[in-house]
Write an enzyme that holds these catalytic residues in place. Structure first.
Site, PDB file in Angstrom:
ATOM      1  CB  THR A 234      -0.888   0.088   1.673  1.00 22.34           C
ATOM      2  OG1 THR A 234      -0.581  -0.381   2.058  1.00 22.34           O
ATOM      3  CG2 THR A 234      -2.041  -1.180   1.016  1.00 22.34           C
ATOM      4  NE  ARG A 236       4.781   6.402  -2.533  1.00 18.50           N
ATOM      5  CZ  ARG A 236       4.193   7.522  -1.856  1.00 18.50           C
ATOM      6  NH1 ARG A 236       2.833   6.425  -1.262  1.00 18.50           N
ATOM      7  NH2 ARG A 236       4.290   8.316  -1.287  1.00 18.50           N
ATOM      8  CG  ASP A 260      -4.330   1.610  -2.192  1.00 21.60           C
ATOM      9  OD1 ASP A 260      -5.567   1.201  -3.157  1.00 21.60           O
ATOM     10  OD2 ASP A 260      -3.639   2.094  -2.117  1.00 21.60           O
ATOM     11  CD  GLU A 265      -0.618   4.429  -8.853  1.00 19.39           C
ATOM     12  OE1 GLU A 265      -1.126   5.439  -7.951  1.00 19.39           O
ATOM     13  OE2 GLU A 265      -0.630   3.472  -7.971  1.00 19.39           O
ATOM     14  CG  HIS A 297      -2.281   5.300  -5.254  1.00 19.88           C
ATOM     15  ND1 HIS A 297      -1.993   5.901  -5.308  1.00 19.88           N
ATOM     16  CD2 HIS A 297      -2.883   5.822  -3.565  1.00 19.88           C
ATOM     17  CE1 HIS A 297      -1.387   6.044  -4.574  1.00 19.88           C
ATOM     18  NE2 HIS A 297      -1.828   6.125  -3.692  1.00 19.88           N
ATOM     19  CB  ALA A 299      -4.270   3.027   1.419  1.00 20.29           C
TER      20      ALA A 299
END
Length: 334
Positions: A234, A236, A260, A265, A297, A299
């Site tokens: 969660t 990088r 996450d 991304e 992403h 979190a």
């Protein structure tokens, strides 16, 4: 200041408007949907500052275009700054500010949510029940109590995860170049990274992305892990070599994967692509595994975290306007 806010979503507007109003509306916030990059930097024309998020690109070319338009501050509404060429920013006279810690508990709790969901296969059970399938075959989990949860990186988020897992009755070895005495006193045992990878049933990553940590989890690291290990990231995306992890999933070395964040991304996360064919073949391969759970992403995405992000971002801009230095500056190291 006149601030061009890139990668704007409705929740960004809400949290920044609220923080700006609480500060007496000192800044003119201009909201822009596109991501910041060399091609879109022109949209900041007339602004003294830009406000950027995790997938905006502040490389040398983008920063040069911003500086030519009079931009003097890049206010990041996130903690990470690996998307900024700090050397170029310094050379161009653009200050960089960030939000160093908005809600460590938000990210830590999401990390634990991924661990629980993967272990008890909540995502699969949810889909089964909606289809009228109430069989339990394939949903077997394990007790977390007495399991070994290795925490890589014990900053504020990693420390919060470690404390939560101690509460579950887990053994918690940790790796970090800087040890926190409070965690050691609570029962965390600091060990070298190879030892952590060798003994952990669950490995969770909470490191900044630096040249030293890029692809920290590569093929060699996967080979050191226990067969069937759960890996959660969660932090990088580029901490993980995705190709190596896919190979680990195929071999069974990695038994569960929770993400996450994802190395590539940008252009995927924070967008609704439900009506399109995803062009990233590596990402779509990840989604084919039944023991992989990906969130986009999110979190950080709690009401408390958004309020903190808005407050600190406006504070950085105000401090820079008053003193020439943001409240939480990011300086070039070395």
């Amino acid at each position: 200041m006149d601030v061009a806010v890139f990668s704007t979503k409705p929740y960004d507007r809400a949290c920044l408007d609220a923080a700006n109003a609480a500060a007496g509306r000192p800044h003119a916030l201009r909201y822009l949907e596109p991501r910041l990059g060399q091609a879109t930097a022109v949209l900041a024309d007339g602004a003294g500052a830009v406000c950027a998020f995790v997938n905006d690109e502040l490389d040398a070319a983008t920063l040069a275009a911003l500086a030519a338009q009079g931009v003097r501050l890049a206010a990041l509404r996130c903690a990470g700054f690996n998307n900024v060429d700090l050397a170029a920013a310094a050379a161009l006279g653009i200050a960089v500010g960030r939000v160093p810690a908005y809600s460590p508990d938000a990210v830590a709790e999401h990390t634990v949510a991924l661990i629980l969901a993967l272990n008890r296969k909540i995502h699969r059970a949810y889909n089964r029940v909606r289809e009228g399938n109430f069989a339990l075959d394939g949903l077997l989990g394990f007790d977390l109590k007495d399991r070994v949860v290795g925490v890589v990186g014990t900053g504020r988020i990693g420390a919060a995860v470690a404390r939560i897992m101690l509460g579950f009755g887990c053994q918690v070895p940790a790796f970090d170049p800087v040890e926190e005495a409070g965690l050691a006193a609570a029962g965390v045992r600091y060990v070298p990274l190879p030892e952590l990878l060798a003994v952990a049933d669950i490995v969770t990553l909470h490191c900044p992305l630096t040249p030293e940590t890029r692809h920290l989890i590569d093929a060699a690291a996967v080979a050191r892990m226990r067969p069937g290990v759960m890996l959660v990231n969660t932090s990088r995306g580029a901490l993980v070599d995705t190709a190596a992890v896919i190979a680990g999933l195929k071999s069974g070395r990695i038994g569960y994967l929770g993400l996450d964040v994802y190395e590539e991304e940008a252009g995927l996360f924070f967008e609704d692509l439900s009506g399109q064919v995803i062009q990233d073949d590596v990402f779509t391969r990840l989604l084919t595994f039944p023991n992989v759970l990906v969130t986009a992403h999110q979190a950080f995405f709690t009401a408390e975290a958004l309020a903190a992000i808005g407050e600190v971002t406006i504070g950085n801009i105000s401090e820079f306007e008053a003193t020439g230095v943001p409240r939480f500056p990011v300086a070039r190291s070395g």
